[in-house]
Write a protein that holds these residues in place. Structure first.
Motif, PDB file in Angstrom:
ATOM      1  N   HIS A 117       5.530   1.635   8.655  1.00  0.00           N
ATOM      2  CA  HIS A 117       6.179   0.324   8.560  1.00  0.00           C
ATOM      3  C   HIS A 117       7.591   0.348   7.989  1.00  0.00           C
ATOM      4  CE1 HIS A 117       2.038  -0.903   9.276  1.00  0.00           C
ATOM      5  NE2 HIS A 117       2.525  -2.055   9.686  1.00  0.00           N
ATOM      6  N   GLY A 118       8.061   1.524   7.573  1.00  0.00           N
ATOM      7  CA  GLY A 118       9.382   1.576   6.978  1.00  0.00           C
ATOM      8  C   GLY A 118       9.408   0.980   5.586  1.00  0.00           C
ATOM      9  N   VAL A 119      10.613   0.881   5.025  1.00  0.00           N
ATOM     10  CA  VAL A 119      10.806   0.431   3.649  1.00  0.00           C
ATOM     11  C   VAL A 119      11.781  -0.744   3.654  1.00  0.00           C
ATOM     12  CG1 VAL A 119      11.620   1.124   1.361  1.00  0.00           C
ATOM     13  CG2 VAL A 119      10.464   2.797   2.833  1.00  0.00           C
ATOM     14  N   LEU A 120      11.334  -1.899   3.228  1.00  0.00           N
ATOM     15  CA  LEU A 120      12.175  -3.108   3.183  1.00  0.00           C
ATOM     16  C   LEU A 120      12.976  -3.296   4.467  1.00  0.00           C
ATOM     17  CD1 LEU A 120      13.499  -3.278  -0.524  1.00  0.00           C
ATOM     18  CD2 LEU A 120      11.633  -4.560   0.525  1.00  0.00           C
ATOM     19  N   SER A 265     -11.988   8.077 -12.927  1.00  0.00           N
ATOM     20  CA  SER A 265     -12.521   6.752 -13.248  1.00  0.00           C
ATOM     21  C   SER A 265     -11.560   5.981 -14.141  1.00  0.00           C
ATOM     22  CB  SER A 265     -13.885   6.876 -13.923  1.00  0.00           C
ATOM     23  OG  SER A 265     -14.777   7.573 -13.079  1.00  0.00           O
ATOM     24  N   GLY A 266     -10.287   6.299 -14.004  1.00  0.00           N
ATOM     25  CA  GLY A 266      -9.270   5.576 -14.743  1.00  0.00           C
ATOM     26  C   GLY A 266      -8.661   4.479 -13.886  1.00  0.00           C
ATOM     27  N   ILE A 267      -7.495   3.981 -14.310  1.00  0.00           N
ATOM     28  CA  ILE A 267      -6.779   3.009 -13.491  1.00  0.00           C
ATOM     29  C   ILE A 267      -5.346   3.500 -13.286  1.00  0.00           C
ATOM     30  CG2 ILE A 267      -8.210   1.012 -14.062  1.00  0.00           C
ATOM     31  CD1 ILE A 267      -6.208   0.131 -16.129  1.00  0.00           C
ATOM     32  N   ALA A 268      -4.823   3.240 -12.097  1.00  0.00           N
ATOM     33  CA  ALA A 268      -3.488   3.704 -11.733  1.00  0.00           C
ATOM     34  C   ALA A 268      -2.547   2.510 -11.612  1.00  0.00           C
ATOM     35  CB  ALA A 268      -3.542   4.459 -10.406  1.00  0.00           C
ATOM     36  N   ALA A 269      -1.259   2.773 -11.747  1.00  0.00           N
ATOM     37  CA  ALA A 269      -0.281   1.685 -11.661  1.00  0.00           C
ATOM     38  C   ALA A 269       0.992   2.156 -10.993  1.00  0.00           C
ATOM     39  CB  ALA A 269       0.031   1.152 -13.050  1.00  0.00           C
ATOM     40  N   LEU A 270       1.678   1.206 -10.405  1.00  0.00           N
ATOM     41  CA  LEU A 270       2.999   1.462  -9.852  1.00  0.00           C
ATOM     42  C   LEU A 270       3.942   0.432 -10.447  1.00  0.00           C
ATOM     43  CD1 LEU A 270       3.969   2.191  -6.212  1.00  0.00           C
ATOM     44  CD2 LEU A 270       5.074   0.312  -7.363  1.00  0.00           C
ATOM     45  N   ALA A 271       5.113   0.877 -10.885  1.00  0.00           N
ATOM     46  CA  ALA A 271       6.139  -0.040 -11.378  1.00  0.00           C
ATOM     47  C   ALA A 271       7.344   0.069 -10.461  1.00  0.00           C
ATOM     48  CB  ALA A 271       6.535   0.308 -12.812  1.00  0.00           C
ATOM     49  N   ALA A 272       7.897  -1.086 -10.095  1.00  0.00           N
ATOM     50  CA  ALA A 272       9.053  -1.088  -9.204  1.00  0.00           C
ATOM     51  C   ALA A 272       9.717  -2.458  -9.272  1.00  0.00           C
ATOM     52  CB  ALA A 272       8.626  -0.758  -7.777  1.00  0.00           C
ATOM     53  N   SER A 273      10.806  -2.606  -8.530  1.00  0.00           N
ATOM     54  CA  SER A 273      11.525  -3.883  -8.498  1.00  0.00           C
ATOM     55  C   SER A 273      10.672  -4.951  -7.823  1.00  0.00           C
ATOM     56  CB  SER A 273      12.826  -3.724  -7.719  1.00  0.00           C
ATOM     57  OG  SER A 273      12.525  -3.558  -6.336  1.00  0.00           O
ATOM     58  N   GLU A 274      11.060  -6.196  -8.032  1.00  0.00           N
ATOM     59  CA  GLU A 274      10.325  -7.304  -7.426  1.00  0.00           C
ATOM     60  C   GLU A 274      10.305  -7.184  -5.899  1.00  0.00           C
ATOM     61  OE1 GLU A 274      11.762 -11.109  -8.772  1.00  0.00           O
ATOM     62  OE2 GLU A 274      10.309 -12.163  -7.495  1.00  0.00           O
ATOM     63  N   ALA A 275      11.438  -6.811  -5.318  1.00  0.00           N
ATOM     64  CA  ALA A 275      11.501  -6.697  -3.852  1.00  0.00           C
ATOM     65  C   ALA A 275      10.533  -5.633  -3.355  1.00  0.00           C
ATOM     66  CB  ALA A 275      12.923  -6.366  -3.405  1.00  0.00           C
ATOM     67  N   ASN A 276      10.524  -4.486  -4.015  1.00  0.00           N
ATOM     68  CA  ASN A 276       9.583  -3.429  -3.626  1.00  0.00           C
ATOM     69  C   ASN A 276       8.130  -3.891  -3.795  1.00  0.00           C
ATOM     70  OD1 ASN A 276      11.355  -1.343  -2.848  1.00  0.00           O
ATOM     71  ND2 ASN A 276      11.666  -0.696  -4.962  1.00  0.00           N
ATOM     72  N   LEU A 277       7.837  -4.519  -4.934  1.00  0.00           N
ATOM     73  CA  LEU A 277       6.451  -4.925  -5.186  1.00  0.00           C
ATOM     74  C   LEU A 277       6.003  -5.999  -4.201  1.00  0.00           C
ATOM     75  CD1 LEU A 277       5.929  -4.992  -9.070  1.00  0.00           C
ATOM     76  CD2 LEU A 277       5.684  -3.107  -7.470  1.00  0.00           C
ATOM     77  N   ASN A 278       6.884  -6.927  -3.877  1.00  0.00           N
ATOM     78  CA  ASN A 278       6.506  -7.964  -2.918  1.00  0.00           C
ATOM     79  C   ASN A 278       6.146  -7.353  -1.570  1.00  0.00           C
ATOM     80  OD1 ASN A 278       6.703 -10.089  -4.661  1.00  0.00           O
ATOM     81  ND2 ASN A 278       8.814 -10.620  -4.080  1.00  0.00           N
ATOM     82  N   ILE A 280       5.035  -4.336  -1.055  1.00  0.00           N
ATOM     83  CA  ILE A 280       3.776  -3.596  -1.213  1.00  0.00           C
ATOM     84  C   ILE A 280       2.597  -4.563  -1.250  1.00  0.00           C
ATOM     85  CG2 ILE A 280       2.463  -2.163  -2.827  1.00  0.00           C
ATOM     86  CD1 ILE A 280       5.242  -0.816  -3.491  1.00  0.00           C
ATOM     87  N   ARG A 281       2.755  -5.678  -1.958  1.00  0.00           N
ATOM     88  CA  ARG A 281       1.674  -6.665  -2.012  1.00  0.00           C
ATOM     89  C   ARG A 281       1.349  -7.209  -0.624  1.00  0.00           C
ATOM     90  NH1 ARG A 281       3.153  -8.301  -7.765  1.00  0.00           N
ATOM     91  NH2 ARG A 281       5.152  -8.955  -6.928  1.00  0.00           N
ATOM     92  N   GLU A 282       2.373  -7.456   0.179  1.00  0.00           N
ATOM     93  CA  GLU A 282       2.144  -7.946   1.548  1.00  0.00           C
ATOM     94  C   GLU A 282       1.268  -6.983   2.341  1.00  0.00           C
ATOM     95  OE1 GLU A 282       2.703 -10.759   3.369  1.00  0.00           O
ATOM     96  OE2 GLU A 282       3.100 -11.441   1.315  1.00  0.00           O
ATOM     97  N   MET A 283       1.538  -5.691   2.172  1.00  0.00           N
ATOM     98  CA  MET A 283       0.757  -4.698   2.924  1.00  0.00           C
ATOM     99  C   MET A 283      -0.612  -4.493   2.289  1.00  0.00           C
ATOM    100  SD  MET A 283       3.467  -2.070   4.491  1.00  0.00           S
ATOM    101  CE  MET A 283       5.197  -2.492   4.730  1.00  0.00           C
TER     102      MET A 283
END
Lengths: 428, 428
Positions: A117-120, A265-278, A280-283
């Protein structure tokens, strides 16, 4: 100590014969030792057993904002888990998404999404003739496996004591639009335990990529994994530096509690800018209804806040420190001054990186195996498994017991000595 | 009851005026009701609370084959979880891989892998001009969202009382090599509650695909989700039928415990042939070190075996049955004989599917919303959200309380009546 290279052929042969006798003695014991995997020991896992008690049938599993953690929903994580991981990752809570049990899976998915899908809004990588990633070496084999899996060309970037060679990084990133990413373990790097210097981080944040979809894959796996309370590396926070430099979207920062609570059995996280996170959330919306919120809640109720994590990591350090020191002591005592290998004494992380004489790493790993000691495969720390100098060996001291480690380190140095003597003899 | 279409214009107008008065009365109550989501109710979630107690700090977390579930490893699941899910899915244990918390994510990943890497050596779908999926309709919106996300063309296949129209399926699959898959919910289908007949399953197993990489995506989400003990649908096991038919690799079968234990904190599984599973394991190796084994163990220790699941599902049924019956009673009582809608009385699953007069679904959902009742968006059960007849509405009775459901069903039938009268008046 006299350096091996300064010994005569005869002296080397005599030395070799004594070492071979020692080696045969160890070999005869039929040992089974493993210094290959960056796995926490059972003792470390025991530190988190009380996490199994915080949620039980008498406990309310509704989280702060009223969401029942037992049911569907909560695509990007519960608020209190975001806060916990955000504090650990030194970013604002709104810049964090909580995922499942594996940050490696988050990285894989991030590359996979870019492929299809490419990036932004940029062209999907699968539609391009060539995609390249920069790979600081030695590095983490599982990073390289992801890019290799997707047919991405990998370019070696030598590590220096302050991080990747930034002259080279700047040159590739600014000149070649096919360069879409770089794999980084910026703190207590895998395998060398190097922490990127302030200047290195500034230069990363100020990159001028030829590709609009270039991203720094900042895998801060060992952010709180110190060995000492009084001697700790400090890493500048990359998201805020990128923002200051006018490159807010240029970095994805990954982390997890895998080596804090339970690996797997842990939890993972990603930190990024709002544009990147939005984006990622869409996908993500298409991919899942949400990750395991009960396990997120379990982590929050156990650690309470980032101070709880810091205190918990001191207990890990108390277990890890003597193991690192045991190995380093043997290396120093047995190899110091011989000029047949070099290593860095790390202040955190999971590994000790050993550089043998050129052309010796594979033979050393094979030799150690003869005596029952499994090491990480030589070459594993390089893209395509190819160490151009056949020199780097990753030592993982976390899993064996201290007693096993003492024996394992002895086998290792014996193997280094024997293989190095053969190498030096070749040119005598 | 006289069918609305047989009433005169005057009779309809009089009826309408009375119904409008009723509607205004309900609307004035300012209700907030939701029949849109296939979510278990809190009462159902309470059934699994003791699962939170089976693992605690005093319990050994080592599984049958000696693996410490707290540590890395176990790529494709622990042995006892494979056995549990295999028994539930009616396949041999060796044909199962255990994943994380979401079977939707497993389906997404299966399509994503086919896009970038192809299927058992065939061309990656992203390199093809056109990829098509068959979509039995009405169906599950999240299936359609995955294929839409990857730019896969979706072709509607009408559902019949025995499953998808198999004449059409056979035609498309055997004639068009661009057809790479079909989405199926073969038991208590979403939304109609239809279970595929024996003949339908045989015809699936005996398909002769034009594409070597054609796969049946068999989402057996409701395999043990019966409403009655004495009246249950029976579905033939597809993996063994495909094997018998000489098509062992043609099917991926998905399932999970999401609506058995906790949605979002359950375990998901995929069953397939050895060749398919080996390929998936190869790619999984790159994606993750393994899924959450502690949660797998938690499920096994709680349910013990498939009989434990069956007993547990009876408790779910006791909660779900009265809800389904409450809605169906209102439909029957209020709409029976009016010829303004039809529905199927399902024996399991999570939904009641309602077919309104053509061109009425959107208006009915909008009308219900006016009175505070949220329904699944009309069209959601079709690819691209487009119901060609604007007729199908999905009713989800699981989440509201029985009291809420009674009111919600009343609002729904009122909305159906009002919109239908307007529709019929148009042609009078």
């Amino acid at each position: 100590m006299t350096a091996y290279k300064d010994l005569s052929r005869e002296e080397l042969l005599e030395l070799k014969s004594g070492l071979e006798a020692q080696f045969e003695e160890v070999k005869a014991k039929g040992l089974k030792l493993d210094m290959s995997r960056g796995k926490p020991s059972a003792e470390q896992l025991n530190l988190s057993m009380e996490m199994m008690d915080v949620l039980h049938s008498g406990v309310n599993l509704v989280c702060e904002d009223g969401v029942d953690c037992r049911n569907y929903g909560g695509l990007d994580g519960i608020a209190e888990a975001k806060q916990l991981l955000a504090d650990m990752m030194e970013v604002p809570k709104d810049n964090v998404i909580i995922f499942g049990n594996s940050s490696l899976n988050v990285m894989y998915d991030t590359v996979a999404r870019s492929m299809t899908h490419g990036v932004l809004g940029s062209t999907p990588w699968c539609k391009l003739d060539k995609v390249k990633f920069l790979c600081p070496v030695p590095g983490y084999d599982r990073h390289f496996a992801i890019t290799e899996h997707f047919g991405i060309e990998m370019i070696n970037i030598p590590m220096t004591p302050t991080g990747p060679d930034m002259d080279l990084v700047e040159k590739y990133v600014s000149e070649d639009p096919a360069v879409k990413g770089i794999w980084c373990v910026p703190k207590y790097s895998n395998p060398q335990g190097i922490t990127y210097s302030d200047e290195t981080v500034y230069r990363f944040a100020n990159l001028k990529p030829a590709a609009e979809d270039f991203r720094i894959y900042w895998d801060n796996a060992y952010c709180v994994h110190h060995l000492y309370e009084d001697k700790q590396d400090y890493l500048i926070e990359i998201l805020s530096e990128c923002k200051k430099a006018g490159n807010p979207d240029m970095v994805y920062k990954f982390s997890s509690t895998s080596k804090i609570s339970f690996p797997g059995s842990g939890i993972a996280a990603l930190a990024a800018s709002e544009a990147n996170l939005n984006e990622i959330r869409e996908m993500m919306k298409v991919q899942t209804i949400g990750h395991d919120k009960v396990n997120q809640l379990r982590h929050v109720r156990f650690f309470k806040d980032v101070h709880g994590i810091v205190e918990h990591m001191k207990k890990h350090a108390d277990i890890m420190r003597p193991k690192f020191e045991a190995v380093l002591d043997v290396l120093e005592r047995e190899l110091g001054g011989l000029e047949i290998g070099s290593w860095i004494k790390p202040l955190g992380g999971y590994f000790i990186s050993f550089d043998a004489l050129d052309g010796c790493a594979k033979a050393i790993v094979a030799k150690a195996k003869e005596a029952g000691l499994v090491m990480t495969g030589a070459g594993a720390t390089f893209p395509y498994g190819k160490d151009p100098h056949d020199s780097n060996i990753r030592i993982a001291p976390s899993y064996p017991t201290p007693e096993e480690l003492a024996v394992a380190a002895d086998i290792f140095v014996l193997s280094v000595k024997l293989v190095s003597i053969d190498k030096i003899l070749e040119s005598k």
